[in-house]
Design a protein around this motif. Structure first.
Motif, PDB file in Angstrom:
ATOM      1  N   PRO A  24       1.254  -1.277   0.177  1.00  0.00           N
ATOM      2  CA  PRO A  24       0.256  -0.219   0.133  1.00  0.00           C
ATOM      3  C   PRO A  24       0.662   1.504   0.214  1.00  0.00           C
ATOM      4  CG  PRO A  24       0.358  -1.220   2.195  1.00  0.00           C
ATOM      5  CD  PRO A  24       0.290  -2.011   1.093  1.00  0.00           C
ATOM      6  N   PRO A  25       0.368   2.015  -0.881  1.00  0.00           N
ATOM      7  CA  PRO A  25       1.185   3.672  -0.955  1.00  0.00           C
ATOM      8  C   PRO A  25       1.450   3.911   0.542  1.00  0.00           C
ATOM      9  CG  PRO A  25      -0.822   3.503  -2.560  1.00  0.00           C
ATOM     10  CD  PRO A  25      -0.525   2.463  -1.576  1.00  0.00           C
ATOM     11  N   SER A  26       0.493   4.418   1.233  1.00  0.00           N
ATOM     12  CA  SER A  26       0.857   4.460   2.887  1.00  0.00           C
ATOM     13  C   SER A  26       2.052   3.571   3.544  1.00  0.00           C
ATOM     14  CB  SER A  26      -0.301   4.286   3.535  1.00  0.00           C
ATOM     15  OG  SER A  26      -0.852   2.813   3.762  1.00  0.00           O
ATOM     16  N   ALA A  27       2.457   2.538   3.016  1.00  0.00           N
ATOM     17  CA  ALA A  27       3.601   2.675   3.628  1.00  0.00           C
ATOM     18  C   ALA A  27       4.746   3.033   3.327  1.00  0.00           C
ATOM     19  CB  ALA A  27       3.829   0.486   3.119  1.00  0.00           C
ATOM     20  N   THR A  28       5.502   3.748   2.688  1.00  0.00           N
ATOM     21  CA  THR A  28       6.173   4.214   2.498  1.00  0.00           C
ATOM     22  C   THR A  28       6.176   5.651   2.637  1.00  0.00           C
ATOM     23  OG1 THR A  28       6.923   3.102   0.477  1.00  0.00           O
ATOM     24  CG2 THR A  28       7.929   4.810   0.570  1.00  0.00           C
ATOM     25  N   ASP A  29       6.631   6.419   3.920  1.00  0.00           N
ATOM     26  CA  ASP A  29       6.831   8.072   4.041  1.00  0.00           C
ATOM     27  C   ASP A  29       8.057   8.476   2.874  1.00  0.00           C
ATOM     28  OD1 ASP A  29       7.392   9.777   5.016  1.00  0.00           O
ATOM     29  OD2 ASP A  29       6.981   9.976   6.930  1.00  0.00           O
ATOM     30  N   TRP A  30       7.058   9.195   2.072  1.00  0.00           N
ATOM     31  CA  TRP A  30       8.373   9.021   0.806  1.00  0.00           C
ATOM     32  C   TRP A  30       9.045  10.620   1.198  1.00  0.00           C
ATOM     33  CZ3 TRP A  30      10.146   5.897  -2.298  1.00  0.00           C
ATOM     34  CH2 TRP A  30       9.380   5.142  -3.249  1.00  0.00           C
ATOM     35  N   ALA A  31       8.266  11.308   2.652  1.00  0.00           N
ATOM     36  CA  ALA A  31       9.294  12.243   2.469  1.00  0.00           C
ATOM     37  C   ALA A  31      10.265  11.873   3.807  1.00  0.00           C
ATOM     38  CB  ALA A  31       8.387  13.518   3.083  1.00  0.00           C
ATOM     39  N   ALA A  32      10.596  10.899   4.539  1.00  0.00           N
ATOM     40  CA  ALA A  32      11.012  10.806   5.246  1.00  0.00           C
ATOM     41  C   ALA A  32      12.444  10.422   4.242  1.00  0.00           C
ATOM     42  CB  ALA A  32      10.156   9.595   6.607  1.00  0.00           C
ATOM     43  N   LYS A  33      12.061   9.382   3.760  1.00  0.00           N
ATOM     44  CA  LYS A  33      12.988   8.457   2.955  1.00  0.00           C
ATOM     45  C   LYS A  33      14.229   9.413   1.868  1.00  0.00           C
ATOM     46  CE  LYS A  33      12.377   4.295   3.771  1.00  0.00           C
ATOM     47  NZ  LYS A  33      13.507   3.534   4.332  1.00  0.00           N
ATOM     48  N   GLU A  34      13.398  10.506   1.487  1.00  0.00           N
ATOM     49  CA  GLU A  34      14.167  11.795   0.276  1.00  0.00           C
ATOM     50  C   GLU A  34      14.694  12.565   1.569  1.00  0.00           C
ATOM     51  OE1 GLU A  34      11.362  12.460  -2.583  1.00  0.00           O
ATOM     52  OE2 GLU A  34      10.690  13.235  -1.463  1.00  0.00           O
ATOM     53  N   GLY A  35      14.127  13.141   2.803  1.00  0.00           N
ATOM     54  CA  GLY A  35      15.398  13.120   3.581  1.00  0.00           C
ATOM     55  C   GLY A  35      16.002  12.226   4.229  1.00  0.00           C
ATOM     56  N   GLU A  36      16.230  11.063   5.204  1.00  0.00           N
ATOM     57  CA  GLU A  36      17.193  10.127   5.015  1.00  0.00           C
ATOM     58  C   GLU A  36      17.893  10.199   3.570  1.00  0.00           C
ATOM     59  OE1 GLU A  36      17.830   5.315   6.201  1.00  0.00           O
ATOM     60  OE2 GLU A  36      15.968   6.673   5.832  1.00  0.00           O
ATOM     61  N   LEU A  37      17.582  10.553   2.531  1.00  0.00           N
ATOM     62  CA  LEU A  37      18.746  10.081   1.143  1.00  0.00           C
ATOM     63  C   LEU A  37      19.826  11.360   1.539  1.00  0.00           C
ATOM     64  CD1 LEU A  37      16.585   7.721  -1.170  1.00  0.00           C
ATOM     65  CD2 LEU A  37      18.327   7.138  -0.239  1.00  0.00           C
ATOM     66  N   GLY A  38      18.462  13.242   1.489  1.00  0.00           N
ATOM     67  CA  GLY A  38      19.031  14.249   1.353  1.00  0.00           C
ATOM     68  C   GLY A  38      19.189  14.623  -0.454  1.00  0.00           C
ATOM     69  N   PHE A  39      18.073  14.032  -0.979  1.00  0.00           N
ATOM     70  CA  PHE A  39      17.951  14.456  -2.267  1.00  0.00           C
ATOM     71  C   PHE A  39      16.668  14.146  -2.496  1.00  0.00           C
ATOM     72  CE2 PHE A  39      20.700  10.946  -3.251  1.00  0.00           C
ATOM     73  CZ  PHE A  39      19.673   9.870  -3.383  1.00  0.00           C
ATOM     74  N   ARG A  40      15.670  14.703  -3.274  1.00  0.00           N
ATOM     75  CA  ARG A  40      14.410  14.227  -3.944  1.00  0.00           C
ATOM     76  C   ARG A  40      14.672  12.942  -4.978  1.00  0.00           C
ATOM     77  NH1 ARG A  40      11.543  17.113  -6.974  1.00  0.00           N
ATOM     78  NH2 ARG A  40      12.708  18.702  -7.229  1.00  0.00           N
ATOM     79  N   LEU A  41      13.272  12.382  -5.418  1.00  0.00           N
ATOM     80  CA  LEU A  41      13.183  11.547  -5.833  1.00  0.00           C
ATOM     81  C   LEU A  41      12.467  11.851  -7.567  1.00  0.00           C
ATOM     82  CD1 LEU A  41      13.530   8.616  -3.131  1.00  0.00           C
ATOM     83  CD2 LEU A  41      14.575   8.922  -4.813  1.00  0.00           C
ATOM     84  N   PRO A  42      12.600  11.322  -8.415  1.00  0.00           N
ATOM     85  CA  PRO A  42      12.008  11.029  -8.991  1.00  0.00           C
ATOM     86  C   PRO A  42      10.589  10.722  -9.131  1.00  0.00           C
ATOM     87  CG  PRO A  42      14.220  10.300  -9.922  1.00  0.00           C
ATOM     88  CD  PRO A  42      13.727  10.332  -8.409  1.00  0.00           C
ATOM     89  N   ASP A  43       9.293  11.445  -9.775  1.00  0.00           N
ATOM     90  CA  ASP A  43       8.068  11.567  -9.417  1.00  0.00           C
ATOM     91  C   ASP A  43       7.705   9.722  -9.829  1.00  0.00           C
ATOM     92  OD1 ASP A  43       5.280  12.028  -7.780  1.00  0.00           O
ATOM     93  OD2 ASP A  43       4.480  12.547 -10.117  1.00  0.00           O
TER      94      ASP A  43
END
Length: 240
Positions: A24-43
């Motif tokens: 389910p999409p709700s299982a991924t916190d994209w903002a948190a993952k991008e913060g962990e990586l230090g950059f935005r991800l492709p949509d």
């Protein structure tokens, strides 16, 4: 070519349907993952992960996912850093590396050991990142003028042939295989051999075929070994 990430993923879904019950999409916190990586991800990548969950395309192209079954296939796991460092060593030694390794981020890996990279330029415009493929066993590279989802659709749809990939990649049709759930302790290890970081436990292709057939897997005498077989071997040998 689709004009948006939504249209790109929809085109891939029509070509290669996702599992009936993806993560389910709700299982991924994209903002948190991008913060962990230090950059935005492709949509398109985020939509791809939400639609399919962790797994591989064509039983060959494994895509790293925030919920990847192993540290190696997790988006925030060590693969990208390890591969980047090895490319820096290769480039310093005179091996062809057509892009600055610091601008390459490993987003996938094939059963045959080729890596899929984003070329992260411009860094602040991830939806413009394109894909390159590298054969870790040699100096060969392949460039694709488009993003990850467009690359997958082009390859799986037969419109783009990657010379590094096996000729019979599409012989058994197009499919997406979800990653099997691993038990605690089944994750492949990261080991270092003569200064070079390498992934997991090693086993020759011939030996892996022998093990697979002995355990009920039907394999042709030549060609690629499906990801499910490699994963099964990893699960059967958690202690190496």
């Amino acid at each position: 070519m689709p004009s948006s990430a939504f249209e790109a993923v929809e085109a891939l879904v029509r070509l290669c349907p996702p599992p009936a019950a993806p993560t389910p999409p709700s299982a991924t916190d994209w903002a948190a993952k991008e913060g962990e990586l230090g950059f935005r991800l492709p949509d398109d990548y985020k939509r791809l992960c939400d639609a399919y969950g962790p797994g591989s395309f064509g039983d060959f192209i494994g895509i790293r996912h925030p919920l990847g079954a192993t540290d190696w296939m997790s988006l925030t796991g060590p693969m990208a850093t390890i591969v980047e460092r090895q490319l820096e060593v290769d480039r310093a030694g005179g091996t062809l590396v057509p892009h600055d390794p610091r601008r390459l981020f490993a987003v996938g890996v094939t059963d045959n050991g080729q890596y899929l990279f984003w070329v992260t330029e411009p860094q602040d415009a991830p939806d413009r990142w394109r894909i390159v493929v590298h054969d870790a066993r040699g100096p060969r590279w392949f460039s694709f003028d488009g993003g990850l989802v467009a690359f997958l659709a082009a390859v799986l749809g037969g419109r783009t042939r990657v010379p590094l990939f096996p000729d019979g990649l599409l012989d058994e049709g197009v499919c997406f295989t979800p990653s099997p759930e691993l038990r605690p302790g089944d994750e492949p290890r990261i080991v270092t051999v003569t200064g070079t970081a390498r992934h997991g436990r090693t086993l020759s292709t011939d030996a892996l075929r022998v093990w697979a057939r002995a355990n009920g897997y039907e394999l042709p005498p030549r060609g690629r070994i499906p990801l499910r077989v490699r994963t099964a071997w990893e699960r059967a040998h958690p202690e190496g």
